[in-house]
Design a protein around this motif. Sequence first.
Motif, PDB file in Angstrom:
ATOM      1  N   THR A  88       0.847  -1.183   0.000  1.00  0.00           N
ATOM      2  CA  THR A  88       0.000   0.000   0.000  1.00  0.00           C
ATOM      3  C   THR A  88       0.885   1.237   0.000  1.00  0.00           C
ATOM      4  OG1 THR A  88      -0.079   0.045   2.418  1.00  0.00           O
ATOM      5  CG2 THR A  88      -1.869  -1.130   1.299  1.00  0.00           C
ATOM      6  N   ARG A  89       0.304   2.387  -0.321  1.00  0.00           N
ATOM      7  CA  ARG A  89       1.079   3.644  -0.256  1.00  0.00           C
ATOM      8  C   ARG A  89       1.365   4.018   1.189  1.00  0.00           C
ATOM      9  NH1 ARG A  89      -2.665   6.665  -4.588  1.00  0.00           N
ATOM     10  NH2 ARG A  89      -4.137   6.364  -2.898  1.00  0.00           N
ATOM     11  N   MET A  90       0.427   3.673   2.064  1.00  0.00           N
ATOM     12  CA  MET A  90       0.528   3.997   3.483  1.00  0.00           C
ATOM     13  C   MET A  90      -0.194   2.886   4.232  1.00  0.00           C
ATOM     14  SD  MET A  90      -1.328   7.208   5.428  1.00  0.00           S
ATOM     15  CE  MET A  90      -2.994   6.605   5.136  1.00  0.00           C
ATOM     16  N   TRP A  91       0.352   2.473   5.329  1.00  0.00           N
ATOM     17  CA  TRP A  91      -0.300   1.469   6.179  1.00  0.00           C
ATOM     18  C   TRP A  91      -0.318   2.044   7.584  1.00  0.00           C
ATOM     19  CZ3 TRP A  91      -3.684  -2.022   5.844  1.00  0.00           C
ATOM     20  CH2 TRP A  91      -3.812  -3.039   6.797  1.00  0.00           C
ATOM     21  N   ILE A  92      -1.424   2.709   7.911  1.00  0.00           N
ATOM     22  CA  ILE A  92      -1.488   3.495   9.141  1.00  0.00           C
ATOM     23  C   ILE A  92      -1.209   2.698  10.415  1.00  0.00           C
ATOM     24  CG2 ILE A  92      -3.980   3.451   9.558  1.00  0.00           C
ATOM     25  CD1 ILE A  92      -3.529   6.608  10.027  1.00  0.00           C
ATOM     26  N   PRO A  93      -1.591   1.408  10.518  1.00  0.00           N
ATOM     27  CA  PRO A  93      -1.242   0.695  11.758  1.00  0.00           C
ATOM     28  C   PRO A  93       0.265   0.667  12.003  1.00  0.00           C
ATOM     29  CG  PRO A  93      -2.862  -0.552  10.523  1.00  0.00           C
ATOM     30  CD  PRO A  93      -2.399   0.569   9.629  1.00  0.00           C
ATOM     31  N   VAL A 107     -21.993   4.719   3.145  1.00  0.00           N
ATOM     32  CA  VAL A 107     -20.962   5.758   3.122  1.00  0.00           C
ATOM     33  C   VAL A 107     -19.787   5.310   2.254  1.00  0.00           C
ATOM     34  CG1 VAL A 107     -19.275   6.999   4.545  1.00  0.00           C
ATOM     35  CG2 VAL A 107     -21.664   6.822   5.296  1.00  0.00           C
ATOM     36  N   SER A 108     -19.395   4.065   2.383  1.00  0.00           N
ATOM     37  CA  SER A 108     -18.287   3.549   1.575  1.00  0.00           C
ATOM     38  C   SER A 108     -18.643   3.531   0.088  1.00  0.00           C
ATOM     39  CB  SER A 108     -17.881   2.155   2.049  1.00  0.00           C
ATOM     40  OG  SER A 108     -17.408   2.222   3.388  1.00  0.00           O
ATOM     41  N   GLN A 109     -19.900   3.260  -0.237  1.00  0.00           N
ATOM     42  CA  GLN A 109     -20.341   3.350  -1.633  1.00  0.00           C
ATOM     43  C   GLN A 109     -20.198   4.779  -2.139  1.00  0.00           C
ATOM     44  OE1 GLN A 109     -24.371   1.930  -1.316  1.00  0.00           O
ATOM     45  NE2 GLN A 109     -23.791  -0.221  -1.578  1.00  0.00           N
ATOM     46  N   LEU A 110     -20.686   5.723  -1.361  1.00  0.00           N
ATOM     47  CA  LEU A 110     -20.627   7.132  -1.771  1.00  0.00           C
ATOM     48  C   LEU A 110     -19.192   7.605  -1.959  1.00  0.00           C
ATOM     49  CD1 LEU A 110     -23.386   8.559   0.591  1.00  0.00           C
ATOM     50  CD2 LEU A 110     -23.548   8.266  -1.902  1.00  0.00           C
ATOM     51  N   ASN A 111     -18.298   7.132  -1.095  1.00  0.00           N
ATOM     52  CA  ASN A 111     -16.898   7.549  -1.166  1.00  0.00           C
ATOM     53  C   ASN A 111     -16.074   6.707  -2.140  1.00  0.00           C
ATOM     54  OD1 ASN A 111     -17.054   9.710   0.659  1.00  0.00           O
ATOM     55  ND2 ASN A 111     -16.876   8.318   2.405  1.00  0.00           N
ATOM     56  N   GLY A 112     -16.644   5.633  -2.661  1.00  0.00           N
ATOM     57  CA  GLY A 112     -15.922   4.773  -3.590  1.00  0.00           C
ATOM     58  C   GLY A 112     -14.783   4.015  -2.940  1.00  0.00           C
ATOM     59  N   CYS A 113     -14.971   3.590  -1.699  1.00  0.00           N
ATOM     60  CA  CYS A 113     -13.918   2.882  -0.964  1.00  0.00           C
ATOM     61  C   CYS A 113     -14.128   1.365  -1.056  1.00  0.00           C
ATOM     62  CB  CYS A 113     -13.889   3.329   0.490  1.00  0.00           C
ATOM     63  SG  CYS A 113     -12.510   2.588   1.402  1.00  0.00           S
ATOM     64  N   ALA A 114     -13.464   0.741  -2.017  1.00  0.00           N
ATOM     65  CA  ALA A 114     -13.602  -0.698  -2.229  1.00  0.00           C
ATOM     66  C   ALA A 114     -13.108  -1.496  -1.021  1.00  0.00           C
ATOM     67  CB  ALA A 114     -12.842  -1.118  -3.487  1.00  0.00           C
ATOM     68  N   TYR A 115     -12.044  -1.022  -0.388  1.00  0.00           N
ATOM     69  CA  TYR A 115     -11.497  -1.692   0.791  1.00  0.00           C
ATOM     70  C   TYR A 115     -12.575  -1.825   1.881  1.00  0.00           C
ATOM     71  CZ  TYR A 115      -8.858  -2.215   5.137  1.00  0.00           C
ATOM     72  OH  TYR A 115      -8.400  -2.640   6.359  1.00  0.00           O
ATOM     73  N   CYS A 116     -13.214  -0.701   2.228  1.00  0.00           N
ATOM     74  CA  CYS A 116     -14.226  -0.717   3.288  1.00  0.00           C
ATOM     75  C   CYS A 116     -15.498  -1.436   2.847  1.00  0.00           C
ATOM     76  CB  CYS A 116     -14.525   0.701   3.757  1.00  0.00           C
ATOM     77  SG  CYS A 116     -13.131   1.476   4.624  1.00  0.00           S
ATOM     78  N   GLY A 170      -4.295   5.638   1.448  1.00  0.00           N
ATOM     79  CA  GLY A 170      -3.255   4.626   1.575  1.00  0.00           C
ATOM     80  C   GLY A 170      -3.220   3.612   0.451  1.00  0.00           C
ATOM     81  N   GLY A 171      -4.230   3.636  -0.408  1.00  0.00           N
ATOM     82  CA  GLY A 171      -4.277   2.663  -1.497  1.00  0.00           C
ATOM     83  C   GLY A 171      -4.567   1.255  -1.012  1.00  0.00           C
ATOM     84  N   TYR A 172      -5.393   1.133   0.028  1.00  0.00           N
ATOM     85  CA  TYR A 172      -5.722  -0.183   0.573  1.00  0.00           C
ATOM     86  C   TYR A 172      -6.561  -0.945  -0.449  1.00  0.00           C
ATOM     87  CZ  TYR A 172      -4.586   1.576   5.319  1.00  0.00           C
ATOM     88  OH  TYR A 172      -3.986   2.092   6.426  1.00  0.00           O
ATOM     89  N   PRO A 173      -6.174  -2.173  -0.772  1.00  0.00           N
ATOM     90  CA  PRO A 173      -6.948  -2.953  -1.748  1.00  0.00           C
ATOM     91  C   PRO A 173      -8.116  -3.689  -1.090  1.00  0.00           C
ATOM     92  CG  PRO A 173      -5.011  -4.180  -1.086  1.00  0.00           C
ATOM     93  CD  PRO A 173      -4.933  -2.845  -0.387  1.00  0.00           C
ATOM     94  N   ALA A 174      -9.164  -3.897  -1.860  1.00  0.00           N
ATOM     95  CA  ALA A 174     -10.282  -4.714  -1.383  1.00  0.00           C
ATOM     96  C   ALA A 174      -9.746  -6.092  -1.033  1.00  0.00           C
ATOM     97  CB  ALA A 174     -11.355  -4.822  -2.462  1.00  0.00           C
ATOM     98  N   GLY A 175     -10.207  -6.625   0.071  1.00  0.00           N
ATOM     99  CA  GLY A 175      -9.780  -7.954   0.501  1.00  0.00           C
ATOM    100  C   GLY A 175      -8.812  -7.923   1.665  1.00  0.00           C
ATOM    101  N   LEU A 176      -8.083  -6.838   1.832  1.00  0.00           N
ATOM    102  CA  LEU A 176      -7.194  -6.677   2.975  1.00  0.00           C
ATOM    103  C   LEU A 176      -8.068  -6.255   4.161  1.00  0.00           C
ATOM    104  CD1 LEU A 176      -4.181  -6.522   3.880  1.00  0.00           C
ATOM    105  CD2 LEU A 176      -4.245  -4.113   3.220  1.00  0.00           C
TER     106      LEU A 176
END
Length: 162
Positions: free
Chosen positions: A9-14, A47-56, A146-152
């Motif tokens: 990922t670009r960033m992994w906040i944990p 909310v995740s649909q509206l924001n286009g966040c595949a990860y969430c 962070g570029g988190y991918p769906a599935g992580l």
Amino acid sequence: MSVRTRPSTRMWIPQDNPAVYKALVALQRASSAGVDAEIGELISMRVSQLNGCAYCLHMHAGDALAARIDPHKLLMLPAWREAGTMFDTRERAVLALAEQLTELGEGGVTDGVFDDVRAHFDAVETGQLVAAIAMINTWNRIAIAGGYPAGLDERRASPAFG
């Protein structure tokens, strides 16, 4: 995946900012306390649909299915206004609030939407709903940045969620 293994990922906040991550997890727990599980997942999904966040979306779709939320209801979520009685009046009020808080414009949250929520929830519950909506918006922004991918799923990769 262990916490020491950095995902692609670009960033992994944990790992990149564990103090902020730990604070966000604590706020997540506090904001979701007392929120009906089905309503909480509907908030997270919409909310995740509206924001286009595949990860969430991926993460919360799995959570919703594990909680035995009707899959047809989840599929109809983008068209909840047109879905008739599939969503009850409480859910409809919360979904309208979630949309207005997510897509804040000059008008903010209208009195009508807020009054509709307050017709179904007391002041404490309304505050919890607003906090839950704010948190999923925060997580969406972190995952997208962070570029988190769906599935992580950071919950399984970090002891802070344990």
